[in-house]
Design a protein around this motif. Sequence first.
Motif, PDB file in Angstrom:
ATOM      1  N   ASN A   1     -40.567  48.525 -54.037  1.00  0.00           N
ATOM      2  CA  ASN A   1     -41.551  47.663 -53.390  1.00  0.00           C
ATOM      3  C   ASN A   1     -42.842  48.384 -53.035  1.00  0.00           C
ATOM      4  N   LEU A   2     -42.829  49.707 -53.088  1.00  0.00           N
ATOM      5  CA  LEU A   2     -44.027  50.501 -52.807  1.00  0.00           C
ATOM      6  C   LEU A   2     -44.283  51.378 -54.024  1.00  0.00           C
ATOM      7  N   SER A   3     -45.397  51.136 -54.705  1.00  0.00           N
ATOM      8  CA  SER A   3     -45.606  51.795 -55.992  1.00  0.00           C
ATOM      9  C   SER A   3     -46.708  52.849 -55.975  1.00  0.00           C
ATOM     10  N   ASP A   4     -47.809  52.590 -55.265  1.00  0.00           N
ATOM     11  CA  ASP A   4     -48.962  53.487 -55.341  1.00  0.00           C
ATOM     12  C   ASP A   4     -49.197  54.188 -54.011  1.00  0.00           C
ATOM     13  N   PHE A   5     -48.495  55.282 -53.816  1.00  0.00           N
ATOM     14  CA  PHE A   5     -48.633  56.049 -52.588  1.00  0.00           C
ATOM     15  C   PHE A   5     -48.551  57.522 -52.953  1.00  0.00           C
ATOM     16  N   HIS A   6     -49.497  58.320 -52.471  1.00  0.00           N
ATOM     17  CA  HIS A   6     -49.547  59.735 -52.819  1.00  0.00           C
ATOM     18  C   HIS A   6     -48.291  60.462 -52.335  1.00  0.00           C
ATOM     19  N   GLY A   7     -47.651  61.150 -53.239  1.00  0.00           N
ATOM     20  CA  GLY A   7     -46.488  61.942 -52.891  1.00  0.00           C
ATOM     21  C   GLY A   7     -45.201  61.162 -52.778  1.00  0.00           C
ATOM     22  N   ILE A   8     -45.217  59.915 -53.203  1.00  0.00           N
ATOM     23  CA  ILE A   8     -44.034  59.070 -53.070  1.00  0.00           C
ATOM     24  C   ILE A   8     -42.905  59.557 -53.980  1.00  0.00           C
ATOM     25  N   VAL A   9     -41.690  59.392 -53.519  1.00  0.00           N
ATOM     26  CA  VAL A   9     -40.518  59.736 -54.317  1.00  0.00           C
ATOM     27  C   VAL A   9     -39.945  58.439 -54.886  1.00  0.00           C
ATOM     28  N   HIS A  10     -39.962  58.305 -56.206  1.00  0.00           N
ATOM     29  CA  HIS A  10     -39.451  57.109 -56.864  1.00  0.00           C
ATOM     30  C   HIS A  10     -37.986  57.300 -57.245  1.00  0.00           C
ATOM     31  N   GLN A  11     -37.214  56.249 -57.068  1.00  0.00           N
ATOM     32  CA  GLN A  11     -35.826  56.255 -57.494  1.00  0.00           C
ATOM     33  C   GLN A  11     -35.744  55.764 -58.938  1.00  0.00           C
ATOM     34  N   LYS A  12     -35.229  56.597 -59.835  1.00  0.00           N
ATOM     35  CA  LYS A  12     -35.027  56.152 -61.207  1.00  0.00           C
ATOM     36  C   LYS A  12     -33.918  55.100 -61.235  1.00  0.00           C
ATOM     37  N   ARG A  13     -34.023  54.192 -62.180  1.00  0.00           N
ATOM     38  CA  ARG A  13     -33.038  53.112 -62.273  1.00  0.00           C
ATOM     39  C   ARG A  13     -31.639  53.685 -62.485  1.00  0.00           C
ATOM     40  N   LEU A  14     -30.712  53.278 -61.628  1.00  0.00           N
ATOM     41  CA  LEU A  14     -29.326  53.714 -61.745  1.00  0.00           C
ATOM     42  C   LEU A  14     -28.577  52.803 -62.711  1.00  0.00           C
ATOM     43  N   THR A  15     -27.795  53.396 -63.577  1.00  0.00           N
ATOM     44  CA  THR A  15     -27.013  52.625 -64.537  1.00  0.00           C
ATOM     45  C   THR A  15     -25.532  52.715 -64.187  1.00  0.00           C
ATOM     46  N   GLY A  16     -24.763  51.886 -64.862  1.00  0.00           N
ATOM     47  CA  GLY A  16     -23.324  51.905 -64.640  1.00  0.00           C
ATOM     48  C   GLY A  16     -22.934  51.267 -63.320  1.00  0.00           C
ATOM     49  N   LEU A  17     -21.748  51.616 -62.836  1.00  0.00           N
ATOM     50  CA  LEU A  17     -21.222  51.058 -61.599  1.00  0.00           C
ATOM     51  C   LEU A  17     -21.834  51.791 -60.417  1.00  0.00           C
ATOM     52  N   ILE A  18     -22.438  51.035 -59.484  1.00  0.00           N
ATOM     53  CA  ILE A  18     -23.090  51.642 -58.324  1.00  0.00           C
ATOM     54  C   ILE A  18     -22.544  51.028 -57.030  1.00  0.00           C
ATOM     55  N   ARG A  19     -22.771  51.734 -55.939  1.00  0.00           N
ATOM     56  CA  ARG A  19     -22.392  51.256 -54.623  1.00  0.00           C
ATOM     57  C   ARG A  19     -23.494  51.620 -53.625  1.00  0.00           C
ATOM     58  N   CYS A  20     -23.596  50.819 -52.570  1.00  0.00           N
ATOM     59  CA  CYS A  20     -24.531  51.096 -51.487  1.00  0.00           C
ATOM     60  C   CYS A  20     -23.927  52.147 -50.566  1.00  0.00           C
ATOM     61  N   LYS A  21     -24.718  53.141 -50.172  1.00  0.00           N
ATOM     62  CA  LYS A  21     -24.227  54.172 -49.262  1.00  0.00           C
ATOM     63  C   LYS A  21     -23.889  53.594 -47.895  1.00  0.00           C
TER      64      LYS A  21
ATOM     65  N   GLN B   1     -22.789  41.113 -56.142  1.00  0.00           N
ATOM     66  CA  GLN B   1     -21.667  42.053 -56.218  1.00  0.00           C
ATOM     67  C   GLN B   1     -21.312  42.363 -57.670  1.00  0.00           C
ATOM     68  N   LYS B   2     -21.335  41.338 -58.512  1.00  0.00           N
ATOM     69  CA  LYS B   2     -21.025  41.541 -59.931  1.00  0.00           C
ATOM     70  C   LYS B   2     -21.980  42.534 -60.560  1.00  0.00           C
ATOM     71  N   HIS B   3     -23.263  42.451 -60.179  1.00  0.00           N
ATOM     72  CA  HIS B   3     -24.256  43.307 -60.828  1.00  0.00           C
ATOM     73  C   HIS B   3     -24.308  44.714 -60.242  1.00  0.00           C
ATOM     74  N   LEU B   4     -23.478  44.994 -59.237  1.00  0.00           N
ATOM     75  CA  LEU B   4     -23.248  46.384 -58.867  1.00  0.00           C
ATOM     76  C   LEU B   4     -22.364  47.059 -59.912  1.00  0.00           C
ATOM     77  N   ASP B   5     -21.530  46.268 -60.565  1.00  0.00           N
ATOM     78  CA  ASP B   5     -20.643  46.775 -61.617  1.00  0.00           C
ATOM     79  C   ASP B   5     -21.274  46.675 -63.004  1.00  0.00           C
ATOM     80  N   ASP B   6     -22.077  45.628 -63.191  1.00  0.00           N
ATOM     81  CA  ASP B   6     -22.641  45.312 -64.504  1.00  0.00           C
ATOM     82  C   ASP B   6     -24.154  45.507 -64.450  1.00  0.00           C
ATOM     83  N   ASP B   7     -24.666  46.495 -65.188  1.00  0.00           N
ATOM     84  CA  ASP B   7     -26.096  46.794 -65.110  1.00  0.00           C
ATOM     85  C   ASP B   7     -26.935  46.058 -66.144  1.00  0.00           C
ATOM     86  N   SER B   8     -26.397  44.972 -66.701  1.00  0.00           N
ATOM     87  CA  SER B   8     -27.153  44.225 -67.711  1.00  0.00           C
ATOM     88  C   SER B   8     -28.321  43.461 -67.107  1.00  0.00           C
ATOM     89  N   LEU B   9     -28.255  43.180 -65.787  1.00  0.00           N
ATOM     90  CA  LEU B   9     -29.358  42.532 -65.091  1.00  0.00           C
ATOM     91  C   LEU B   9     -29.812  43.411 -63.934  1.00  0.00           C
TER      92      LEU B   9
END
Length: 281
Positions: free
Chosen positions: A173-193, A244-252
């Motif tokens: 949601n924040l794209s243009d900020f000096h020194g920002i750390v971007h998260q690369k898109r995670l693939t596969g099965l993911i979970r929220c910390k 919840q399904k798309h935490l397992d399925d990264d097609s969307l």
Amino acid sequence: MATLEITTRIGCKNNCSYCPQDALVKAYKARSNVFEMSVDLFKRCIDKVPTSVRIDFSGMAEPWLNSECTKMVLYAHNKGFDLAVYTTLVGMELLDIELIRNIPFRIFEVHLPDSDSMTNIKVNDAYLEKLKKVGESGISGLAYMTIGKLHPIVKGVVGDIVSEHGVIDRAGNLSDFHGIVHQKRLTGLIRCKSCGNALNHNVLLPNGDVILCCMDYGMGHVLGNLATMDYGDLFASDDHRLLQKHLDDDSLDIICRYCHNARKSKWNLIPGTRILRQIRA
């Protein structure tokens, strides 16, 4: 544990440079013209929430920019909820500190000004008086944090017990900020910390809408409206099951795949089943 964050108003006058307030206000205006939560709506919503859910006064804006925030905190405490607070102290009065000082907060985190003024908090005598009173209040769960390096005048009040953080992109949601750390898109099965795949660390907005989490500034995932439905129904909807399904399925895409609070799981699905197996190193 399940958590419901309370956004007491839409439009934060702090307007910190690393907070995507514009995206939130634009998305919210398309749905509602109720910009400040009333105590009545808060009570109607919170009365539907099990006391096993922690109530956090944080959300998408400084909680005490709503002058009724202390009344809401006291009501939730008297209902028996575990409470947490994340605040800049902006809008809070000395009396508010006195009224809430004896509540057994799990967390009472004060977000402090930084030396580069990214956090838009005026460091004046009134602010320093509040900060000193909080420190002397004996309030439970007290912690301090800042984005960037701590403001030197503030350091003279709180010392070195401050956690310093970098700027993240708030799940894209924040794209243009000096020194920002971007998260690369995670693939596969993911979970929220924070909440695994339960997706029950949510945010209540002033009109009763409940969004997925505190990273959803664009309001892309509205689970329902707690003013008109029961708490449990938020997690029984087709939309929640799809998330919840798309935490397992990264097609969307969902915002979780771009979020610093997400992680790749040590488990994956056996193809063609709903059975998880551990990934071996």
